[in-house]
Scaffold this motif. Structure first.
Motif, PDB file in Angstrom:
ATOM      1  N   ILE A  31      31.012 -54.573  38.433  1.00 15.97           N
ATOM      2  CA  ILE A  31      30.551 -53.186  38.539  1.00 15.97           C
ATOM      3  C   ILE A  31      29.578 -53.081  39.695  1.00 15.97           C
ATOM      4  N   ASN A  32      29.840 -52.168  40.581  1.00 21.27           N
ATOM      5  CA  ASN A  32      28.929 -51.933  41.698  1.00 21.27           C
ATOM      6  C   ASN A  32      27.859 -50.941  41.235  1.00 21.27           C
ATOM      7  N   ALA A  33      27.813 -49.761  41.789  1.00 20.32           N
ATOM      8  CA  ALA A  33      26.792 -48.807  41.404  1.00 20.32           C
ATOM      9  C   ALA A  33      27.053 -48.224  40.023  1.00 20.32           C
ATOM     10  N   MET A  34      25.987 -47.916  39.332  1.00 17.62           N
ATOM     11  CA  MET A  34      26.038 -47.168  38.073  1.00 17.62           C
ATOM     12  C   MET A  34      25.011 -46.048  38.171  1.00 17.62           C
ATOM     13  N   GLY A  35      25.305 -44.961  37.482  1.00 22.13           N
ATOM     14  CA  GLY A  35      24.383 -43.840  37.584  1.00 22.13           C
ATOM     15  C   GLY A  35      24.334 -42.990  36.339  1.00 22.13           C
ATOM     16  N   TRP A  36      23.244 -42.258  36.221  1.00 20.43           N
ATOM     17  CA  TRP A  36      23.065 -41.260  35.170  1.00 20.43           C
ATOM     18  C   TRP A  36      23.060 -39.872  35.801  1.00 20.43           C
ATOM     19  N   TYR A  37      23.817 -38.981  35.213  1.00 15.30           N
ATOM     20  CA  TYR A  37      23.857 -37.582  35.613  1.00 15.30           C
ATOM     21  C   TYR A  37      23.550 -36.739  34.381  1.00 15.30           C
ATOM     22  N   LEU A  47      22.662 -35.468  39.674  1.00 21.04           N
ATOM     23  CA  LEU A  47      22.256 -36.861  39.599  1.00 21.04           C
ATOM     24  C   LEU A  47      20.829 -36.954  39.049  1.00 21.04           C
ATOM     25  N   VAL A  48      20.641 -37.890  38.146  1.00 22.67           N
ATOM     26  CA  VAL A  48      19.299 -38.197  37.653  1.00 22.67           C
ATOM     27  C   VAL A  48      18.786 -39.453  38.355  1.00 22.67           C
ATOM     28  N   ALA A  49      19.571 -40.515  38.296  1.00 14.11           N
ATOM     29  CA  ALA A  49      19.194 -41.778  38.917  1.00 14.11           C
ATOM     30  C   ALA A  49      20.412 -42.661  39.005  1.00 14.11           C
ATOM     31  N   ASP A  50      20.382 -43.601  39.967  1.00 15.30           N
ATOM     32  CA  ASP A  50      21.452 -44.581  40.016  1.00 15.30           C
ATOM     33  C   ASP A  50      20.889 -45.927  40.433  1.00 15.30           C
ATOM     34  N   THR A  51      21.724 -46.934  40.259  1.00 15.51           N
ATOM     35  CA  THR A  51      21.269 -48.293  40.515  1.00 15.51           C
ATOM     36  C   THR A  51      22.426 -49.140  41.008  1.00 15.51           C
ATOM     37  N   THR A  52      22.128 -50.076  41.894  1.00 10.85           N
ATOM     38  CA  THR A  52      23.148 -50.978  42.406  1.00 10.85           C
ATOM     39  C   THR A  52      23.225 -52.240  41.553  1.00 10.85           C
ATOM     40  N   TYR A  59      16.069 -42.350  42.430  1.00  8.75           N
ATOM     41  CA  TYR A  59      15.830 -41.230  41.534  1.00  8.75           C
ATOM     42  C   TYR A  59      15.965 -39.944  42.337  1.00  8.75           C
ATOM     43  N   ALA A  60      16.682 -39.013  41.772  1.00  6.65           N
ATOM     44  CA  ALA A  60      17.048 -37.826  42.531  1.00  6.65           C
ATOM     45  C   ALA A  60      15.938 -36.799  42.613  1.00  6.65           C
ATOM     46  N   GLY A  61      15.100 -36.708  41.633  1.00  5.73           N
ATOM     47  CA  GLY A  61      14.121 -35.638  41.631  1.00  5.73           C
ATOM     48  C   GLY A  61      12.787 -36.074  41.090  1.00  5.73           C
ATOM     49  N   SER A  62      12.186 -35.167  40.348  1.00  7.73           N
ATOM     50  CA  SER A  62      10.835 -35.416  39.853  1.00  7.73           C
ATOM     51  C   SER A  62      10.800 -36.343  38.647  1.00  7.73           C
ATOM     52  N   GLU A  63      11.994 -36.824  38.228  1.00  8.45           N
ATOM     53  CA  GLU A  63      12.026 -37.683  37.059  1.00  8.45           C
ATOM     54  C   GLU A  63      11.402 -39.042  37.306  1.00  8.45           C
ATOM     55  N   LYS A  64      11.327 -39.451  38.581  1.00 11.07           N
ATOM     56  CA  LYS A  64      10.700 -40.734  38.875  1.00 11.07           C
ATOM     57  C   LYS A  64       9.258 -40.695  38.392  1.00 11.07           C
ATOM     58  N   GLY A  65       8.893 -41.711  37.648  1.00 13.46           N
ATOM     59  CA  GLY A  65       7.577 -41.718  37.026  1.00 13.46           C
ATOM     60  C   GLY A  65       7.655 -41.409  35.548  1.00 13.46           C
ATOM     61  N   ARG A  66       8.661 -40.617  35.176  1.00 13.04           N
ATOM     62  CA  ARG A  66       8.905 -40.367  33.747  1.00 13.04           C
ATOM     63  C   ARG A  66      10.128 -41.121  33.245  1.00 13.04           C
ATOM     64  N   PHE A  67      11.140 -41.246  34.109  1.00 19.20           N
ATOM     65  CA  PHE A  67      12.378 -41.923  33.734  1.00 19.20           C
ATOM     66  C   PHE A  67      12.465 -43.264  34.450  1.00 19.20           C
ATOM     67  N   THR A  68      13.059 -44.239  33.789  1.00 17.81           N
ATOM     68  CA  THR A  68      13.293 -45.539  34.395  1.00 17.81           C
ATOM     69  C   THR A  68      14.723 -45.964  34.127  1.00 17.81           C
ATOM     70  N   ILE A  69      15.453 -46.240  35.201  1.00 18.52           N
ATOM     71  CA  ILE A  69      16.826 -46.712  35.071  1.00 18.52           C
ATOM     72  C   ILE A  69      16.833 -48.228  35.189  1.00 18.52           C
ATOM     73  N   SER A  70      17.661 -48.872  34.409  1.00 20.67           N
ATOM     74  CA  SER A  70      17.791 -50.321  34.469  1.00 20.67           C
ATOM     75  C   SER A  70      19.197 -50.703  34.028  1.00 20.67           C
ATOM     76  N   ARG A  71      19.560 -51.950  34.241  1.00 23.28           N
ATOM     77  CA  ARG A  71      20.877 -52.412  33.813  1.00 23.28           C
ATOM     78  C   ARG A  71      20.838 -53.891  33.490  1.00 23.28           C
ATOM     79  N   ASP A  72      21.764 -54.285  32.631  1.00 24.59           N
ATOM     80  CA  ASP A  72      21.964 -55.676  32.265  1.00 24.59           C
ATOM     81  C   ASP A  72      23.372 -56.024  32.718  1.00 24.59           C
ATOM     82  N   ASN A  73      23.489 -56.679  33.842  1.00 28.94           N
ATOM     83  CA  ASN A  73      24.812 -56.961  34.400  1.00 28.94           C
ATOM     84  C   ASN A  73      25.635 -57.870  33.488  1.00 28.94           C
TER      85      ASN A  73
END
Length: 122
Positions: A31-37, A47-52, A59-73
């Motif tokens: 899996i390459n990029a993953m994202g939340w919309y 778009l809310v956020a995405d991760t490689t 992070y697309a907007g003001s959610e940075k600081g309130r939202f955290t994206i992460s993944r377990d490959n």
């Protein structure tokens, strides 16, 4: 061939927290990029956020600081930790993933989950 299943949505009061999960399964080589919309009623999906795969995040907007994206490959799973939720965060949250299939073609295909409802009451 690939299924994405979101979970963790629900009803929460303003100021509360939720953790969304997106689990990918099927004929996955990588899996390459993953994202939340998210899509609020009457609005376009945004778009809310995405991760490689390497862990870089965006992070697309003001959610940075309130939202955290992460993944377990290792688990083909992505998360969205949402804190200090506001009523305007109310939406259906979707995940997507750019998947290289096990078929060996090397092409990347984008898949979407079915969405999970997040409702924040004031």
């Amino acid at each position: 061939q690939v299924q994405l299943v979101e979970s963790g949505g629900g009803l929460v009061q303003a100021g509360g927290s939720l953790r969304l999960s997106c689990a990918a399964s099927g004929n996955i080589f990588s899996i390459n990029a993953m994202g939340w919309y998210r899509q609020a009623p009457g609005k376009q999906r945004e778009l809310v956020a995405d991760t490689t795969s390497g862990g870089s995040t965006n992070y697309a907007g003001s959610e940075k600081g309130r939202f955290t994206i992460s993944r377990d490959n290792a688990k083909n799973t992505m998360y969205l930790q949402m804190n200090s939720l506001k009523p305007e965060d109310t939406a259906v949250y979707y995940c997507n993933a750019d998947v290289v299939l096990t078929t060996g073609s090397g092409r990347t295909y984008r898949y979407w989950g079915q969405g999970t409802q997040v409702t924040v009451s004031s």
